[in-house]
Design an enzyme around this catalytic site. Structure first.
Site, mmCIF file in Angstrom:
data_model
loop_
_atom_site.group_PDB
_atom_site.id
_atom_site.type_symbol
_atom_site.label_atom_id
_atom_site.label_comp_id
_atom_site.label_asym_id
_atom_site.label_seq_id
_atom_site.Cartn_x
_atom_site.Cartn_y
_atom_site.Cartn_z
ATOM 1 N N ASN A 1 -6.815 -3.004 14.699
ATOM 2 C CA ASN A 1 -8.865 -2.987 13.782
ATOM 3 C C ASN A 1 -8.961 -4.066 13.195
ATOM 4 O O ASN A 1 -10.447 -4.886 12.277
ATOM 5 C CB ASN A 1 -9.957 -2.514 13.361
ATOM 6 C CG ASN A 1 -8.922 -1.708 12.317
ATOM 7 O OD1 ASN A 1 -8.602 -1.986 11.444
ATOM 8 N ND2 ASN A 1 -9.383 -0.619 11.621
ATOM 9 N N ASP B 1 0.516 -1.001 -0.353
ATOM 10 C CA ASP B 1 -0.199 0.010 -0.212
ATOM 11 C C ASP B 1 0.760 0.845 -0.465
ATOM 12 O O ASP B 1 2.026 1.487 0.214
ATOM 13 C CB ASP B 1 -0.688 -0.015 1.053
ATOM 14 C CG ASP B 1 -0.425 -0.862 2.986
ATOM 15 O OD1 ASP B 1 0.770 -0.435 2.619
ATOM 16 O OD2 ASP B 1 -1.065 -0.281 2.944
ATOM 17 N N HIS C 1 -6.979 -4.552 9.332
ATOM 18 C CA HIS C 1 -7.069 -4.469 8.902
ATOM 19 C C HIS C 1 -5.465 -5.193 8.360
ATOM 20 O O HIS C 1 -4.914 -5.109 9.079
ATOM 21 C CB HIS C 1 -7.225 -3.121 8.104
ATOM 22 C CG HIS C 1 -5.699 -2.416 9.430
ATOM 23 N ND1 HIS C 1 -5.749 -1.189 9.384
ATOM 24 C CD2 HIS C 1 -4.556 -2.119 8.468
ATOM 25 C CE1 HIS C 1 -5.107 -0.462 9.522
ATOM 26 N NE2 HIS C 1 -3.888 -1.012 8.868
ATOM 27 N N GLU D 1 -9.625 -2.288 5.370
ATOM 28 C CA GLU D 1 -10.489 -1.338 6.783
ATOM 29 C C GLU D 1 -11.218 -2.649 6.615
ATOM 30 O O GLU D 1 -11.368 -3.558 5.591
ATOM 31 C CB GLU D 1 -10.924 -0.474 6.801
ATOM 32 C CG GLU D 1 -9.553 1.106 6.379
ATOM 33 C CD GLU D 1 -8.825 1.254 7.465
ATOM 34 O OE1 GLU D 1 -8.329 0.105 8.597
ATOM 35 O OE2 GLU D 1 -8.419 1.698 7.991
HETATM 36 C C1 GLP Z 1 -0.609 0.440 8.616
HETATM 37 C C2 GLP Z 1 -0.341 -0.710 7.281
HETATM 38 C C3 GLP Z 1 -0.653 -1.631 7.463
HETATM 39 C C4 GLP Z 1 0.415 -2.223 8.984
HETATM 40 C C5 GLP Z 1 -0.734 -1.763 10.138
HETATM 41 C C6 GLP Z 1 0.047 -2.005 11.179
HETATM 42 O O1 GLP Z 1 -2.079 0.315 8.602
HETATM 43 N N1 GLP Z 1 -1.395 -0.511 6.687
HETATM 44 O O2 GLP Z 1 0.161 -2.295 6.733
HETATM 45 O O3 GLP Z 1 -0.063 -3.739 8.858
HETATM 46 O O4 GLP Z 1 -0.443 -0.227 9.488
HETATM 47 O O5 GLP Z 1 1.205 -1.351 11.695
HETATM 48 P P1 GLP Z 1 2.155 -1.698 12.948
HETATM 49 O O6 GLP Z 1 3.003 -2.451 12.422
HETATM 50 O O7 GLP Z 1 2.968 -0.118 13.230
HETATM 51 O O8 GLP Z 1 1.677 -1.839 14.700
#
Ligand code: GLP
Length: 242
Positions: free
Chosen positions: A136, A68, A138, A143
């Protein structure tokens, strides 16, 4: 069925994650990786860089497709995922920039940008898709509520996700409202999936994931239907599992 590996802490999670990715790289002549951002994979990338520096791992033949990218910030922005990937991995290994693919949502025609990235994904088969998980549930930026057959699209970020990611920006106003992401269906096409979950902040997320209920309200739950998905969870994130 998910294969769950519980490890002591983030350091161990990162070592284990890197070992699995390194094996995929070594087993394939032209490995294709699906890569992720966020704090969860940073340690894993550091371990991979270490292996590269020690001479035991080369990225020369690796191609990568990122999950993304935020809309509305340039690739030079320190919080863009383009910047993140170069800082955290690509600049430190022998990756050929021509083999790096990151969604680009900076154009005037977002739909055309999505189609271009989606078409590129349809040309390849990802050997290993690395994933973190949002609190959440995702994956990428899919989402809650996203249909499981969704392909690459522009998503309006959930308010909670913007709050979670606020820590990387000066203020909530600077956090982008939209992102371009691989859809859930793109993610599910990968031959192998590796998810990393770390820290007490994800303990409730882990309870929901491991409950086994498959629902679009919790996008990561679809991973139960993937034939080869491994989840590495550290003890802090696993703490609420009885
Ligand atoms: C962002 C990214 C996700 C990632 C998520 C969790 O929203 N788009 O790909 O998994 O954050 O991030 P973290 O690993 O910092 O908890």
């Amino acid at each position: 069925m998910l294969k769950v590996i519980v490890v002591k802490d983030y350091a161990e999670l990162s070592k284990k994650g890197a070992e699995i990715i390194a094996n995929t790289i070594k087993e394939n002549e032209k490995p294709i990786l699906g890569l992720a951002t966020g704090s969860s994979p940073i340690g894993t990338y550091q371990e991979l860089i270490k292996m590269h520096n020690e001479g035991s791992l080369s990225f020369k033949n690796v191609s990568s497709y990122n999950l993304d990218e935020y809309c509305g910030i340039s690739i030079e922005h320190p919080q863009s995922y383009y910047y993140f990937m170069h800082e955290q991995l690509f600049n430190h290994v022998d990756m050929d920039e021509a083999n790096v693919h990151i969604p680009s949502a900076s154009g005037q025609d977002l739909e055309a940008d999505c189609k271009k990235y989606n078409d590129a994904l349809h040309q390849v088969e990802i050997d290993l898709q690395l994933l973190g998980i949002g609190s959440n549930g995702h994956i990428g930026f899919n989402e809650p509520g996203t249909p499981f057959d969704q392909e690459t699209f522009v998503v309006k970020l959930a308010e909670g996700t913007r709050q979670d990611n606020k820590r990387f920006f000066n203020s909530i106003d600077e956090v982008p409202t939209h992102a371009m992401t691989m859809g859930i269906n793109n993610i599910m096409q990968a031959k192998k999936i590796l998810m990393l979950i770390s820290g007490s902040g994800k303990a409730d997320t882990v309870v929901r994931l491991l409950s086994g209920e498959i629902t679009t309200d919790f996008p990561a739950s679809i991973l139960h239907n993937h034939p080869d998905c491994t989840v590495i969870i550290d003890e802090a994130a696993y703490a609420k599992i009885k």
